[in-house]
Design a protein around this motif. Structure first.
Motif, PDB file in Angstrom:
ATOM      1  N   ARG A 172      -7.450 -11.823   5.758  1.00  0.00           N
ATOM      2  CA  ARG A 172      -6.922 -12.815   6.720  1.00  0.00           C
ATOM      3  C   ARG A 172      -5.939 -13.760   6.036  1.00  0.00           C
ATOM      4  N   ALA A 173      -6.269 -14.165   4.810  1.00  0.00           N
ATOM      5  CA  ALA A 173      -5.376 -15.080   4.084  1.00  0.00           C
ATOM      6  C   ALA A 173      -4.030 -14.402   3.805  1.00  0.00           C
ATOM      7  N   LEU A 174      -4.066 -13.120   3.458  1.00  0.00           N
ATOM      8  CA  LEU A 174      -2.810 -12.391   3.220  1.00  0.00           C
ATOM      9  C   LEU A 174      -2.024 -12.233   4.521  1.00  0.00           C
ATOM     10  N   LEU A 175      -2.751 -11.995   5.616  1.00  0.00           N
ATOM     11  CA  LEU A 175      -2.079 -11.894   6.918  1.00  0.00           C
ATOM     12  C   LEU A 175      -1.418 -13.225   7.281  1.00  0.00           C
ATOM     13  N   GLU A 176      -2.134 -14.328   7.024  1.00  0.00           N
ATOM     14  CA  GLU A 176      -1.562 -15.654   7.295  1.00  0.00           C
ATOM     15  C   GLU A 176      -0.248 -15.838   6.524  1.00  0.00           C
ATOM     16  N   GLU A 177      -0.247 -15.422   5.275  1.00  0.00           N
ATOM     17  CA  GLU A 177       0.976 -15.557   4.451  1.00  0.00           C
ATOM     18  C   GLU A 177       2.111 -14.771   5.100  1.00  0.00           C
ATOM     19  N   ALA A 178       1.822 -13.546   5.536  1.00  0.00           N
ATOM     20  CA  ALA A 178       2.858 -12.693   6.145  1.00  0.00           C
ATOM     21  C   ALA A 178       3.373 -13.311   7.446  1.00  0.00           C
ATOM     22  N   LEU A 179       2.451 -13.835   8.260  1.00  0.00           N
ATOM     23  CA  LEU A 179       2.853 -14.434   9.540  1.00  0.00           C
ATOM     24  C   LEU A 179       3.692 -15.691   9.308  1.00  0.00           C
ATOM     25  N   SER A 207      -7.771  -9.436  12.094  1.00  0.00           N
ATOM     26  CA  SER A 207      -6.670  -9.724  13.033  1.00  0.00           C
ATOM     27  C   SER A 207      -6.680 -11.129  13.618  1.00  0.00           C
ATOM     28  N   ARG A 208      -7.752 -11.857  13.422  1.00  0.00           N
ATOM     29  CA  ARG A 208      -7.888 -13.180  14.067  1.00  0.00           C
ATOM     30  C   ARG A 208      -6.648 -14.075  14.000  1.00  0.00           C
ATOM     31  N   PRO A 209      -5.979 -14.167  12.826  1.00  0.00           N
ATOM     32  CA  PRO A 209      -4.832 -15.087  12.753  1.00  0.00           C
ATOM     33  C   PRO A 209      -3.679 -14.722  13.697  1.00  0.00           C
ATOM     34  N   LEU A 210      -3.680 -13.504  14.248  1.00  0.00           N
ATOM     35  CA  LEU A 210      -2.601 -13.112  15.156  1.00  0.00           C
ATOM     36  C   LEU A 210      -2.605 -13.967  16.413  1.00  0.00           C
ATOM     37  N   ALA A 211      -3.806 -14.360  16.845  1.00  0.00           N
ATOM     38  CA  ALA A 211      -3.956 -14.969  18.170  1.00  0.00           C
ATOM     39  C   ALA A 211      -3.164 -16.267  18.320  1.00  0.00           C
ATOM     40  N   ALA A 212      -3.210 -17.131  17.298  1.00  0.00           N
ATOM     41  CA  ALA A 212      -2.564 -18.444  17.419  1.00  0.00           C
ATOM     42  C   ALA A 212      -1.065 -18.317  17.681  1.00  0.00           C
ATOM     43  N   ARG A 213      -0.466 -17.226  17.168  1.00  0.00           N
ATOM     44  CA  ARG A 213       0.979 -17.023  17.372  1.00  0.00           C
ATOM     45  C   ARG A 213       1.271 -16.011  18.465  1.00  0.00           C
ATOM     46  N   ARG A 214       0.231 -15.472  19.095  1.00  0.00           N
ATOM     47  CA  ARG A 214       0.400 -14.349  20.017  1.00  0.00           C
ATOM     48  C   ARG A 214       1.202 -13.244  19.337  1.00  0.00           C
ATOM     49  N   ALA A 215       0.949 -13.046  18.038  1.00  0.00           N
ATOM     50  CA  ALA A 215       1.608 -11.968  17.297  1.00  0.00           C
ATOM     51  C   ALA A 215       0.956 -10.646  17.691  1.00  0.00           C
ATOM     52  N   LEU A 216       1.706  -9.558  17.545  1.00  0.00           N
ATOM     53  CA  LEU A 216       1.237  -8.267  18.050  1.00  0.00           C
ATOM     54  C   LEU A 216       0.183  -7.619  17.164  1.00  0.00           C
ATOM     55  N   TYR A 217      -0.793  -7.011  17.823  1.00  0.00           N
ATOM     56  CA  TYR A 217      -1.681  -6.072  17.138  1.00  0.00           C
ATOM     57  C   TYR A 217      -1.202  -4.665  17.517  1.00  0.00           C
ATOM     58  N   VAL A 218      -0.768  -3.908  16.510  1.00  0.00           N
ATOM     59  CA  VAL A 218      -0.114  -2.612  16.749  1.00  0.00           C
ATOM     60  C   VAL A 218      -0.962  -1.508  16.135  1.00  0.00           C
ATOM     61  N   ALA A 219      -1.262  -0.478  16.910  1.00  0.00           N
ATOM     62  CA  ALA A 219      -2.232   0.510  16.446  1.00  0.00           C
ATOM     63  C   ALA A 219      -1.701   1.941  16.423  1.00  0.00           C
ATOM     64  N   HIS A 220      -1.738   2.534  15.220  1.00  0.00           N
ATOM     65  CA  HIS A 220      -1.777   3.993  15.156  1.00  0.00           C
ATOM     66  C   HIS A 220      -3.257   4.305  15.316  1.00  0.00           C
ATOM     67  N   GLY A 239      -7.728  -6.014  21.085  1.00  0.00           N
ATOM     68  CA  GLY A 239      -6.802  -6.968  21.702  1.00  0.00           C
ATOM     69  C   GLY A 239      -7.521  -8.042  22.499  1.00  0.00           C
ATOM     70  N   ARG A 240      -8.541  -7.624  23.257  1.00  0.00           N
ATOM     71  CA  ARG A 240      -9.310  -8.568  24.076  1.00  0.00           C
ATOM     72  C   ARG A 240     -10.057  -9.553  23.202  1.00  0.00           C
ATOM     73  N   GLU A 241     -10.747  -9.025  22.173  1.00  0.00           N
ATOM     74  CA  GLU A 241     -11.589  -9.908  21.361  1.00  0.00           C
ATOM     75  C   GLU A 241     -10.755 -10.847  20.490  1.00  0.00           C
ATOM     76  N   VAL A 242      -9.613 -10.359  20.018  1.00  0.00           N
ATOM     77  CA  VAL A 242      -8.746 -11.220  19.207  1.00  0.00           C
ATOM     78  C   VAL A 242      -7.967 -12.181  20.110  1.00  0.00           C
ATOM     79  N   GLY A 243      -7.643 -11.688  21.312  1.00  0.00           N
ATOM     80  CA  GLY A 243      -6.879 -12.510  22.246  1.00  0.00           C
ATOM     81  C   GLY A 243      -5.391 -12.492  21.944  1.00  0.00           C
ATOM     82  N   THR A 244      -4.865 -11.288  21.709  1.00  0.00           N
ATOM     83  CA  THR A 244      -3.441 -11.158  21.380  1.00  0.00           C
ATOM     84  C   THR A 244      -2.909  -9.859  21.988  1.00  0.00           C
ATOM     85  N   PRO A 245      -1.582  -9.745  22.187  1.00  0.00           N
ATOM     86  CA  PRO A 245      -1.042  -8.516  22.797  1.00  0.00           C
ATOM     87  C   PRO A 245      -1.242  -7.295  21.889  1.00  0.00           C
TER      88      PRO A 245
END
Ligand code: ZN
Ligand code: CU
Length: 484
Positions: A172-179, A207-220, A239-245
């Motif tokens: 999550r911390a690495l994801l935050e840095e990327a976002l 994926s939790r940090p995606l929600a605050a920015r409504r950043a995309l969760y993209v799935a293969h 998507g539902r549980e994280v709350g992001t597109p």
């Protein structure tokens, strides 16, 4: 001379398909300061450069919603395989893999290795990667995403188990840095060995940090064969549980037993779109391409080698022929060819057409710029949709085809001021001939520029003109505008 009627660039006499699905109309298009300054009858105006678009379509530059160009943007910044198709923007970081962040030193697992620059060329932070892009810059705009598989390989010493809560927190911390640096989303590739052991809960936790920015969760998604519907449901749940597109990548159904199942998955996707934000993309071919697998289950059917580091002389050859010549099994032959990528002839044309024609489906190439025998989608995706699928087969009007590669995609990725021929928008423009546009690259001859693409403009600068790359490199890194 300067003044309100003098522009940097004038595209005269064309027919505009503006990327919104509105019917085409005749108009000149003027560019100034990197933006579309005027659309209409501009006779009497002057410009430093003029392109005659008589008999041609003037469209927004195409946005490739699904690419693996992360490393190629750095090593081959002219990106001829994209510019020559009319693509002006690429979305990177798909299928769980991205060029950053990467741990230095350690050997990377496939498919992450496909994006490895080797030794000193690795980016240890997402920001370092974006800084390198901006310092170049490449010929196309970049919409960057970060891969979950990258985060796993940095944080975990054993990839064959789910992450512990501490490891998920580190990811999550690495994801935050990327976002924070500008990533517009995170992708997963739970289909692939380095992320297959990640549970639904792990993906949700990371994926939790995606929600605050409504950043995309993209799935293969985990399974595109017998259990595709389950994997689609898993993506919805995340998507539902994280709350992001969520975005379902390269939607498809592999293997004959699953042909026709797109009827059911598309119905389900359409239904879920009423409850949560869901989008999808697909490429216009019945063969897929990815790493050369090592398990029997995924080595079924006809397979040809796209790239092999161990045996580059066998690129383009059939896996069965190689196995026969060596007197070994297909699994053993695949092992000896590693690191390698392959083309799998595994889909049904009716499914491909049904998915492509489905209204919310974007066009994304999924091209892999590695080796001499890549899947032809790398050079052919966009002209193929315009030529074969819209004009020749009549799957949808040209206005719809253009929208699926411009306006729709800009909306899904939150790219404000892109994806339409409108005054004030950034001047990403592609001029093409609707009568002749076609993909030339095929499975036998996969490295070939398309026909019928006349001019490509990126941020107001002409990058491609009458079949020649101008060597202009005016791309930008595009960061997501939050949609609330
Ligand atoms: Zn993928
Ligand atoms: Cu992909």
């Amino acid at each position: 001379m300067t003044g309100t009627n003098h522009y940097d660039l004038l595209i005269r006499g064309g027919t505009v398909i503006d990327g919104t699905r509105r019917p085409r109309f005749a108009a000149d298009v003027a560019v100034r300061g990197g933006r579309i300054a005027a659309v209409g009858d501009l006779r009497g105006c002057t410009a430093a450069q003029t392109i005659d678009a008589t008999g041609r379509i003037v469209a927004p530059g195409f946005i490739d919603s699904h690419t693996h160009d992360d490393q190629a943007l750095i090593s081959e910044p002219d990106v001829p395989f994209k510019i020559s198709q009319g693509v002006t923007t690429v979305v990177t970081g798909n299928c769980g893999i991205s060029a950053a962040p990467l741990r230095p030193g350690a050997e990377l697992p496939m498919p992450l290795k496909l994006l490895d620059a080797g030794g000193g060329g690795r980016f240890t932070t997402f920001r370092a990667y974006l800084d390198a892009l901006e310092a170049l810059p490449p010929a196309v705009n970049v919409v960057p995403m970060v891969g979950h598989t990258n985060l796993r390989t940095i944080v975990m010493d054993d990839l064959d188990r789910p992450a512990t809560p501490d490891e998920a927190a580190a990811m999550r911390a690495l994801l935050e840095e990327a976002l924070a640096a500008g990533a517009v989303g995170m992708s997963t590739g739970t289909y692939y060995p380095p992320a297959a052991a990640a549970t639904t809960d792990e993906v949700i936790a990371v994926s939790r940090p995606l929600a605050a920015r409504r950043a995309l969760y993209v799935a293969h998604i985990r399974n595109e064969a017998d259990r595709c519907m389950e994997a689609v449901e898993e993506t919805f749940q995340i998507g539902r549980e994280v709350g992001t597109p969520v975005l379902l990548s390269h939607h498809k159904h592999m293997r004959q037993a699953n042909f026709g199942k797109s009827v059911a998955t598309l119905r389900r996707i359409e239904e879920e779109m009423r409850c949560q934000c869901v989008s999808l993309d697909c490429y216009p071919y019945t063969a897929s391409s990815t790493m050369l697998h090592l398990d029997e289950e995924r080595l079924q059917g006809r397979i040809t080698i796209a790239s092999s580091e161990a045996h580059p002389e066998l690129q383009g050859k059939d896996l069965q022929d190689i196995a026969d010549a060596w007197g070994v099994s297909r699994v053993e032959a695949s092992r000896r060819l590693q690191p390698a990528s392959a083309i799998y002839y595994s889909m049904d044309e009716a499914d491909v057409q049904r998915i492509l024609a489905f209204e919310p489906t974007m066009v994304g190439s999924d091209g892999i710029p590695t080796g001499e025998r890549p899947h032809p989608r790398l050079w052919g995706t966009f002209p193929r949709v315009l030529g074969r699928y819209s004009r020749d087969i009549g799957l949808f009007p040209l206005e719809t085809a253009v929208w699926k590669m411009t306006g729709l995609t800009a909306q899904v990725f939150g790219l404000e001021g892109r994806g339409a021929i409108t005054e004030g928008h950034r001047a990403d423009i592609t001029v093409f001939d609707a009568q002749t546009v076609r993909d030339v690259a095929d499975y036998d001859n996969p490295v070939a520029p398309a026909e019928g693409i006349d001019a490509v403009v990126v941020n107001g600068v002409v990058a491609y003109l009458h079949g020649t790359h101008t060597r202009a490199r005016s791309g930008q890194v595009l960061r997501r505008t939050p949609v609330l």
